[in-house]
Design an enzyme around this catalytic site. Structure first.
Site, PDB file in Angstrom:
ATOM      1  N   LEU A   1      18.154  21.746 -23.542  1.00  0.00           N
ATOM      2  CA  LEU A   1      17.880  21.043 -22.289  1.00  0.00           C
ATOM      3  C   LEU A   1      17.182  19.743 -22.648  1.00  0.00           C
ATOM      4  O   LEU A   1      16.378  19.698 -23.587  1.00  0.00           O
ATOM      5  CB  LEU A   1      16.967  21.870 -21.364  1.00  0.00           C
ATOM      6  CG  LEU A   1      17.522  23.134 -20.708  1.00  0.00           C
ATOM      7  CD1 LEU A   1      16.425  23.810 -19.883  1.00  0.00           C
ATOM      8  CD2 LEU A   1      18.727  22.828 -19.844  1.00  0.00           C
ATOM      9  N   ASP A   2      17.456  18.686 -21.884  1.00  0.00           N
ATOM     10  CA  ASP A   2      16.723  17.441 -22.086  1.00  0.00           C
ATOM     11  C   ASP A   2      15.230  17.687 -21.877  1.00  0.00           C
ATOM     12  O   ASP A   2      14.829  18.571 -21.109  1.00  0.00           O
ATOM     13  CB  ASP A   2      17.193  16.375 -21.092  1.00  0.00           C
ATOM     14  CG  ASP A   2      18.569  15.828 -21.417  1.00  0.00           C
ATOM     15  OD1 ASP A   2      19.062  16.088 -22.531  1.00  0.00           O
ATOM     16  OD2 ASP A   2      19.153  15.151 -20.553  1.00  0.00           O
ATOM     17  N   ARG A   3      14.427  16.887 -22.539  1.00  0.00           N
ATOM     18  CA  ARG A   3      12.969  17.041 -22.436  1.00  0.00           C
ATOM     19  C   ARG A   3      12.483  17.001 -20.991  1.00  0.00           C
ATOM     20  O   ARG A   3      11.596  17.765 -20.593  1.00  0.00           O
ATOM     21  CB  ARG A   3      12.291  15.939 -23.255  1.00  0.00           C
ATOM     22  CG  ARG A   3      10.785  16.031 -23.287  1.00  0.00           C
ATOM     23  CD  ARG A   3      10.196  14.975 -24.206  1.00  0.00           C
ATOM     24  NE  ARG A   3       8.764  15.080 -24.294  1.00  0.00           N
ATOM     25  CZ  ARG A   3       8.006  14.342 -25.101  1.00  0.00           C
ATOM     26  NH1 ARG A   3       8.580  13.430 -25.878  1.00  0.00           N
ATOM     27  NH2 ARG A   3       6.694  14.494 -25.137  1.00  0.00           N
TER      28      ARG A   3
END
Length: 334
Positions: free
Chosen positions: A146-148
């Site tokens: 997942l993106d940060r």
């Protein structure tokens, strides 16, 4: 369980790779086995050739195999339980809200602002913190990313065989991943399938970016997002005519898992995600910040997959976080 042939604190150790670790990257394997060792130390002894696999030199990104014998040079490691969070490369132990857990896998609700793993200027992420918090766990590996700045469901495998099975489901597009995204404007309900190839590239400073391309681009990767409108809401002050800026809450199911796929697809369609600092509408983002919108409105909401060992379908859901609901009243649409 890894077999230790020699475990003298002052001398060389030899580790025999077990079946559950088959196919794992060497650096990740050593980070798990040499608990407390700073990343910089592990990479240094690999580069110097002090780590040997079956008596030969090996690279950090090489994959270990069942039965491999790894020579580990003497390392000065911190005492168990006394690792400090500010030590170079060390991650503080941390647990995350658990959505589902058994002997095979773990599903957590990842908060926004936390990277899933270390790298690219980030010393550590979710997986390193989990490993510190669970030193007894034989294996903890990310199934996906997942993106940060994206919150929501994140899967972690506890067995190598489980990791392979779940990643096969991802590759075969049989795993259902649905996100919630709040976008600018009124999304046209007729626009339900976004089938646009994506091209990854680097900015001059080395930062990664993605753009929509066409079928003639040899570096373009087919990317499919399915969009469903959940509801519309007004955000911000009304204009002279008494109308307020509109936003749309979308449920986006991705059939492919390309880097920044949802963010780029929705932005290319003319409806960027609220708070997106890479592909968004920066003027609109500033307006949203005044309303309390401090981060990107993208949340990994639902996940559907077949349990690798039990064979039945699991459906998981992560509630929309309060930091998003506090400024955008979307609960009524869910």
């Amino acid at each position: 369980m890894t077999t230790i042939i020699n475990n003298s604190s002052a001398g060389v150790r030899q580790l025999v790779v077990d079946a559950e670790s088959d196919g794992q990257r060497l650096d990740n394997y050593l980070l798990r086995e040499l608990k407390g060792a700073p990343k910089s130390l592990i990479y240094r002894v690999i580069r110097s050739g002090e780590v040997r696999r079956n008596k030969g030199r090996v690279q950090a990104d090489s994959r270990v195999a069942t039965g491999d014998v790894l020579r580990i040079p003497p390392l000065r490691l911190p005492e168990s339980g006394r690792l400090k969070a500010d030590e170079e490369g060390a991650a503080p132990p941390r647990e995350f809200p658990v959505l589902y857990e058994d002997d095979a896998l773990l599903a957590i609700d990842k908060p926004a602002g936390v990277a899933v793993h270390g790298g690219s200027g980030v010393s550590f992420g979710v997986i390193e913190q989990l490993r510190r918090a669970r030193p007894e766990a034989p294996l903890l590996e990310l199934v996906h990313r997942l993106d940060r700045d994206t919150s929501g469901i994140l899967l972690v495998a506890k067995k190598r065989s489980v990791l392979r099975t779940l990643q096969d489901q991802l590759r075969q597009r049989s795993m259902g991943k649905t996100y919630l995204a709040l976008v600018k404007g009124s999304w046209p309900t007729r626009l339900k399938v976004l089938d646009w190839p994506l091209h990854k590239y680097l900015l001059p400073d080395g930062e990664r970016r993605v753009r929509v391309t066409d079928e003639h681009d040899p570096q373009g990767m087919r990317s499919i997002s399915l969009v469903r409108v959940l509801g519309q809401l007004a955000l911000g002050d009304t204009d002279a005519g008494g109308a307020a800026p509109m936003a749309t809450l979308l449920a986006v199911t991705i059939k492919t898992g390309r880097t920044h796929q949802i963010r780029v697809h929705l932005s290319h369609a003319g409806h960027p995600i609220a708070g997106d600092d890479k592909y968004g509408d920066f003027g609109w983002n500033r307006t949203l910040q005044k309303l309390g919108g401090k981060r990107m409105f993208l949340h990994a909401w639902q996940l559907r997959f077949v349990h690798p060992l039990q064979g039945q379908e699991l459906q998981l859901q992560a509630t929309l976080p309060t930091d998003l609901l506090a400024w955008a009243d979307c609960q009524r649409f869910l």
